[in-house]
Design a protein around this motif. Structure first.
Motif, short mmCIF file in Angstrom:
data_model
loop_
_atom_site.label_atom_id
_atom_site.label_comp_id
_atom_site.label_asym_id
_atom_site.label_seq_id
_atom_site.Cartn_x
_atom_site.Cartn_y
_atom_site.Cartn_z
N LYS A 1 12.10 -4.18 -11.32
CA LYS A 1 11.32 -5.44 -11.12
C LYS A 1 10.35 -5.37 -9.95
O LYS A 1 10.13 -6.22 -9.49
CB LYS A 1 12.37 -6.64 -11.00
CG LYS A 1 12.87 -7.09 -12.27
CD LYS A 1 13.63 -8.47 -12.14
CE LYS A 1 14.04 -8.96 -13.45
NZ LYS A 1 14.69 -10.16 -13.48
N GLY A 2 10.09 -4.08 -9.71
CA GLY A 2 9.17 -3.89 -8.58
C GLY A 2 9.41 -3.62 -7.29
O GLY A 2 10.85 -3.67 -6.96
N PHE B 1 -8.34 2.05 -6.58
CA PHE B 1 -7.21 2.51 -6.87
C PHE B 1 -6.97 3.90 -7.14
O PHE B 1 -6.04 4.54 -6.61
CB PHE B 1 -6.84 1.58 -7.96
CG PHE B 1 -5.22 1.48 -8.49
CD1 PHE B 1 -4.22 0.79 -8.04
CD2 PHE B 1 -4.68 2.69 -9.18
CE1 PHE B 1 -3.03 0.75 -8.40
CE2 PHE B 1 -3.16 2.81 -9.43
CZ PHE B 1 -2.55 1.71 -8.86
N SER B 2 -7.80 4.42 -7.77
CA SER B 2 -7.67 5.88 -8.26
C SER B 2 -7.84 6.92 -6.90
O SER B 2 -7.01 7.69 -6.70
CB SER B 2 -8.67 6.25 -9.10
OG SER B 2 -9.00 7.73 -9.24
N THR B 3 -8.80 6.50 -5.94
CA THR B 3 -8.98 7.13 -4.72
C THR B 3 -7.78 7.07 -4.04
O THR B 3 -7.34 7.89 -3.24
CB THR B 3 -10.40 6.83 -4.28
OG1 THR B 3 -11.26 6.96 -5.08
CG2 THR B 3 -10.44 7.50 -2.85
N ALA B 4 -7.38 5.87 -3.80
CA ALA B 4 -6.34 5.49 -2.78
C ALA B 4 -5.09 6.15 -3.02
O ALA B 4 -4.05 6.48 -2.34
CB ALA B 4 -6.27 4.05 -2.47
N TYR B 5 -4.64 6.05 -4.41
CA TYR B 5 -3.44 6.59 -4.95
C TYR B 5 -3.24 7.76 -5.56
O TYR B 5 -2.33 8.10 -6.26
CB TYR B 5 -2.69 5.29 -5.42
CG TYR B 5 -2.68 4.00 -4.76
CD1 TYR B 5 -2.36 3.94 -3.36
CD2 TYR B 5 -3.58 2.92 -5.20
CE1 TYR B 5 -2.12 2.74 -2.63
CE2 TYR B 5 -3.60 1.85 -4.37
CZ TYR B 5 -3.02 1.85 -3.08
OH TYR B 5 -3.57 0.68 -2.34
N GLU B 6 -4.37 8.45 -5.64
CA GLU B 6 -4.45 9.62 -6.15
C GLU B 6 -4.06 9.90 -7.73
O GLU B 6 -3.13 10.69 -7.94
CB GLU B 6 -3.53 10.94 -5.31
CG GLU B 6 -4.04 10.82 -3.90
CD GLU B 6 -3.64 11.82 -2.98
OE1 GLU B 6 -2.36 12.34 -3.52
OE2 GLU B 6 -3.87 11.91 -1.66
N ILE B 7 -4.76 9.13 -8.42
CA ILE B 7 -4.62 9.10 -9.98
C ILE B 7 -6.06 8.85 -10.63
O ILE B 7 -6.54 8.01 -10.37
CB ILE B 7 -3.58 8.03 -10.29
CG1 ILE B 7 -3.26 7.96 -11.88
CG2 ILE B 7 -4.32 6.58 -9.99
CD1 ILE B 7 -2.47 7.04 -12.58
N PRO B 8 -6.33 10.14 -11.26
CA PRO B 8 -7.62 10.40 -12.09
C PRO B 8 -7.74 8.93 -13.06
O PRO B 8 -6.69 8.59 -13.66
CB PRO B 8 -7.71 11.41 -12.65
CG PRO B 8 -6.48 12.43 -12.01
CD PRO B 8 -5.60 11.53 -11.46
N HIS C 1 0.93 -1.23 0.11
CA HIS C 1 -0.09 -0.11 -0.09
C HIS C 1 0.94 1.22 0.03
O HIS C 1 0.72 2.28 -0.79
CB HIS C 1 -0.93 0.16 1.30
CG HIS C 1 -1.89 1.16 1.37
ND1 HIS C 1 -2.70 1.40 0.43
CD2 HIS C 1 -2.06 2.05 2.37
CE1 HIS C 1 -3.72 2.43 0.86
NE2 HIS C 1 -3.09 2.90 1.93
N GLU C 2 1.76 1.21 1.09
CA GLU C 2 2.83 2.58 0.95
C GLU C 2 3.64 2.55 -0.29
O GLU C 2 3.88 3.76 -0.80
CB GLU C 2 3.55 2.47 2.30
CG GLU C 2 2.80 2.56 3.28
CD GLU C 2 1.96 3.76 3.51
OE1 GLU C 2 2.60 4.70 2.94
OE2 GLU C 2 1.07 3.61 4.11
N TYR C 3 4.12 1.49 -1.04
CA TYR C 3 4.97 1.54 -2.00
C TYR C 3 3.90 2.03 -3.28
O TYR C 3 4.56 2.93 -4.01
CB TYR C 3 5.34 0.03 -2.43
CG TYR C 3 5.75 -0.14 -3.99
CD1 TYR C 3 7.18 0.52 -4.27
CD2 TYR C 3 4.99 -0.86 -4.91
CE1 TYR C 3 7.59 0.31 -5.49
CE2 TYR C 3 5.58 -0.90 -6.17
CZ TYR C 3 6.84 -0.30 -6.65
OH TYR C 3 7.56 -0.69 -7.66
#
Length: 344
Positions: free
Chosen positions: A334-335, A226-233, A199-201
């Protein structure tokens, strides 16, 4: 002349009988003691034969339940890699598997809509049937605009929300098997810590994308959480379900959005036909904007079994890393854990 054996005197006979009787009692006592102390086959699910039988729908739910149940449950999933849960209809074999289960755990919020009759049948036959989403506060559930009667079922898109659902899984297993409640709680807490690392990553990685390029465009609306949690429209060709096909106007409006905002990449999904995304790419090209396909995202199913991407953590690591790379952000090649296959 025949020699007679001496007759035993009564005191001696009594002593012999006492010795024999004592020996028999001790022998029987030892036998009973040995049986008592030897392992018995318990009705509790502590052996392979006595594990709880749990049937789950999606790979994400299966991953969650397996981490909590540990060795105390045999978890069988109905939907494999690349299967769209919005459209999945169980076979007669699947229905037979459901009816033999101790517990049936599904995702919920209408994700597995076509399976509702089978869930009701299982309940009538005395099976415990519950959804992971049943344990979430209503405030955590997203309702897209214009669909107030249809919640967004893609709750696993926000790792923090997905971690919240662990408590409900612990409750389900503990009510069925209270003997191992402490183990279920401990397993959940250990897994929760790993989820929060992802989540933090995701939060820090998405933040590295230049703001003017920070748009996530996908095949269907599976990334609202995903959009809401990680602030990407987020924008998509289809709505929250893949059951309905987008119209020409939907595609044209998305093309206009891409061209207007100079979005560099859009994404296909592992469970959705890529034809609509390809149509968007072609439409943008006709307006002199070359948008690339940034990679494949895992939206409604995990990756291949036995791979890192075939786990929930690997799925989310892959999605975040793929999105950030394609949109100009900075992430490890590689993540998070260095385990991504990069074959996408």
């Amino acid at each position: 002349m025949r020699r007679e054996l001496p007759k035993l005197q009564m005191p001696m006979l009594s002593a012999v009988c006492l010795v024999v009787l004592t020996s028999m009692v001790l022998t029987q006592g030892c036998t009973k003691s040995s049986e008592t102390n030897s392992p018995k086959k318990s009705n509790s699910p502590t052996t392979a034969e006595n594990r709880i039988s749990v049937v789950v729908t999606t790979g994400m739910v299966g991953d969650l339940v397996r981490h909590v149940a540990g060795d105390y449950a045999n978890v069988v999933g109905l939907m494999g890699e690349g299967v769209d849960p919005h459209l999945f209809r169980p076979t007669s074999s699947d229905i037979g598997t459901l009816m033999k289960a101790d517990l049936i755990i599904y995702s919920g919020l209408m994700l597995e809509g076509p399976m509702q009759p089978q869930f009701e049948l299982a309940r009538r036959k005395g099976r415990t049937v519950t959804a992971v989403a049943d344990g979430l506060p209503k405030s955590q559930v997203r309702y897209p605009a214009g669909l107030e009667d249809h919640p967004d079922p893609h709750i696993w898109g926000d790792v923090g929300t997905w971690a919240m659902s662990l408590d409900h899984v612990v409750q389900i297993l503990s009510e069925f098997d209270p003997k191992h409640a402490d183990e279920y709680a401990a397993n959940a807490n250990a897994y929760r810590a790993k989820l929060m690392e992802v989540h933090e990553y995701a939060k820090s990685a998405i933040a590295t994308i230049p703001e003017e390029q920070r748009y996530l465009v996908t095949a269907h609306d599976a990334f609202g959480y995903f959009s809401t949690a990680y602030e990407i429209p987020v924008k998509s060709v289809q709505g929250i379900s893949t059951e309905s096909e987008p119209g020409v106007q939907d595609i044209n409006e998305l093309v206009d959005f891409l061209v207007r905002n100079k979005v560099p990449a859009i994404f296909v999904e592992s469970t959705v036909n890529a034809a609509n995304i390809q149509a968007v790419v072609e439409g943008a090209k006709q307006q002199n904007w070359n948008v690339k396909i940034g990679g494949t995202l895992y939206s409604d199913s995990l990756g291949a079994p036995g791979t890192y991407e075939g786990t929930y953590i690997g799925m989310m690591d892959s999605n975040v890393t793929t999105i950030v790379k394609a949109l100009g952000g900075k992430v490890p090649e590689k993540g998070l854990h260095g385990k991504l296959s990069l074959k996408k």
